[in-house]
Write a protein that holds these residues in place. Sequence first.
Motif, short mmCIF file in Angstrom:
data_model
loop_
_atom_site.label_atom_id
_atom_site.label_comp_id
_atom_site.label_asym_id
_atom_site.label_seq_id
_atom_site.Cartn_x
_atom_site.Cartn_y
_atom_site.Cartn_z
N MET A 34 24.02 48.47 36.78
CA MET A 34 24.34 49.14 38.07
C MET A 34 25.74 49.39 38.20
O MET A 34 26.25 50.39 38.90
CB MET A 34 24.18 48.13 39.33
CG MET A 34 22.67 47.79 39.50
SD MET A 34 21.81 49.14 39.97
CE MET A 34 22.56 49.92 41.32
N GLY A 35 26.53 48.89 37.52
CA GLY A 35 28.08 49.43 37.31
C GLY A 35 28.28 50.51 36.80
O GLY A 35 29.36 51.23 37.09
N ILE A 36 27.60 51.13 35.84
CA ILE A 36 27.68 52.19 35.24
C ILE A 36 27.41 53.47 36.22
O ILE A 36 28.03 54.39 36.46
CB ILE A 36 26.62 52.60 34.07
CG1 ILE A 36 27.04 51.30 33.01
CG2 ILE A 36 26.83 54.25 33.72
CD1 ILE A 36 25.91 51.65 31.85
N ILE A 37 26.14 53.11 37.12
CA ILE A 37 26.00 54.13 38.23
C ILE A 37 26.95 54.13 39.29
O ILE A 37 27.46 55.24 39.68
CB ILE A 37 24.48 53.70 38.97
CG1 ILE A 37 23.49 53.63 37.74
CG2 ILE A 37 24.40 54.74 39.96
CD1 ILE A 37 22.12 53.07 38.40
N TYR B 114 28.00 42.04 48.13
CA TYR B 114 28.39 40.99 46.97
C TYR B 114 28.17 39.62 47.78
O TYR B 114 27.49 38.74 47.24
CB TYR B 114 29.85 41.19 46.75
CG TYR B 114 30.25 40.47 45.56
CD1 TYR B 114 29.56 40.70 44.58
CD2 TYR B 114 31.61 39.95 45.23
CE1 TYR B 114 29.76 39.89 43.22
CE2 TYR B 114 32.06 39.42 44.14
CZ TYR B 114 31.16 39.39 43.01
OH TYR B 114 31.74 39.07 41.82
N LEU B 115 28.53 39.53 49.01
CA LEU B 115 28.22 38.20 49.75
C LEU B 115 26.95 37.96 50.02
O LEU B 115 26.32 37.00 49.82
CB LEU B 115 29.07 38.13 51.08
CG LEU B 115 29.17 37.17 52.04
CD1 LEU B 115 29.76 35.67 51.23
CD2 LEU B 115 29.75 37.39 53.32
N PHE C 103 23.88 41.81 43.13
CA PHE C 103 25.23 41.07 42.75
C PHE C 103 26.03 42.08 42.28
O PHE C 103 27.13 42.10 42.58
CB PHE C 103 24.94 39.93 42.11
CG PHE C 103 25.94 38.80 41.62
CD1 PHE C 103 26.63 38.27 42.72
CD2 PHE C 103 26.45 39.13 40.30
CE1 PHE C 103 27.93 37.54 42.12
CE2 PHE C 103 27.57 38.38 39.87
CZ PHE C 103 28.34 37.87 40.96
N CYS C 104 25.49 42.82 40.95
CA CYS C 104 26.40 43.66 40.33
C CYS C 104 26.90 44.99 41.05
O CYS C 104 27.88 45.39 40.91
CB CYS C 104 25.76 44.04 39.13
SG CYS C 104 25.42 42.70 37.87
#
Length: 380
Positions: A249-252, A278-279, A300-301
């Motif tokens: 998901m970080g890449i997106i 995140y929370l 989360f990510c």
Amino acid sequence: MSLKDVFFVVYTAVLTFSVLYSPQPLLPVLMKEFGVDKSSAALITTVTMLPLSLSPIIYGFVLEKFTAKRVMSFAISILVVLEISIYFINDFYLLIFVRLLQGFLIPGVLTSLMTFVSMASEKSLIQRVMSYYIAATILGGFLGRFISGLISKLFGWRYGFLILGFSLAISFILLFFISDYKIQVKERITLKNAMNVIKTHPFLNIYITIFCTFFVFAAMLNFIPFRLKEISDNVSEFIIGLSYSGYVMGIIVSLFSMLLIKFFKTEKKVILYGLMIYLMSIPLFSVKSIFFIFFAMFVFCTGMFTTHSIASGFLNKLAITNKGIVNGLYVSFYYTGGVLGTFLPGYLYKSFGWNAFLILLSALILVGVGSAIQIRQLHP
């Protein structure tokens, strides 16, 4: 920046982050292999991350004297030897020592790569190339965990380090075919300059927010293998590695960060929405289900990388001068949070259980939210 240079940057970034994070899905196996407890096993990640909090200072000075290509030649060559040597290690403390040495070399590679990108790219293309670089580091974080888990399942945990070492050796060979650049010194990172930046209101708030954000992220990713083993002792290293799939998901998020800012109007709003996601993801990890934890990792990510990708760009937007120092401190706060997160929550987990561990992480995110709220008056 030529195509071969771009390939080198992406390939080397992926492998370097793989070296950093590949042991995480193997921690339960390594705990049994060397007869240590959870907190001790977690140090395999902690000691490697520790020098990353000092990298802006150490390698900032090194790159003033040597070219990025020369620094990478030194760091990658030793990193290859150390990674392959892990295949033969039978003593836990020797493993910790080797991982510590790797921790001093990894920031040399990463700092040099960023310098190389900034020097080799045309000004109009730096943002695009940097987005590729960030996406590559995220991909490396996932592939390092996933492939090490897969290789461990098929052949044994030692072979993951061996294969990664030889793959990194290809990076060293590729160095002979790329261009060479030396950083132009415009500002020096000194204690006085660093303190002046820290005292500046918006920067300190962002630093505290990112410290809390990565503390939580490092803690969750370092101890989730032990939680999965608690849920089912039959969970393999491959399944543990697969549980990090949410990392993509970080890449997106990193590639579409500008669209998020455009949609929500301001960086601050995106950061706060990211922190709220995140929370909200933390309670999902309390469900005693491997499948549900797999799903929770995606949420989360998404929250973490939304906060990180926007905060780093926002910081550079606010920094009119001293950009090197501002970014260096960001990296220091980021990885200091990561270092502490990889081992301190482990003591709470060991003594009071998983839910207490999750409560601590929630509290840290709330501190980050409180700090992010206070940057409002400097928003455009």
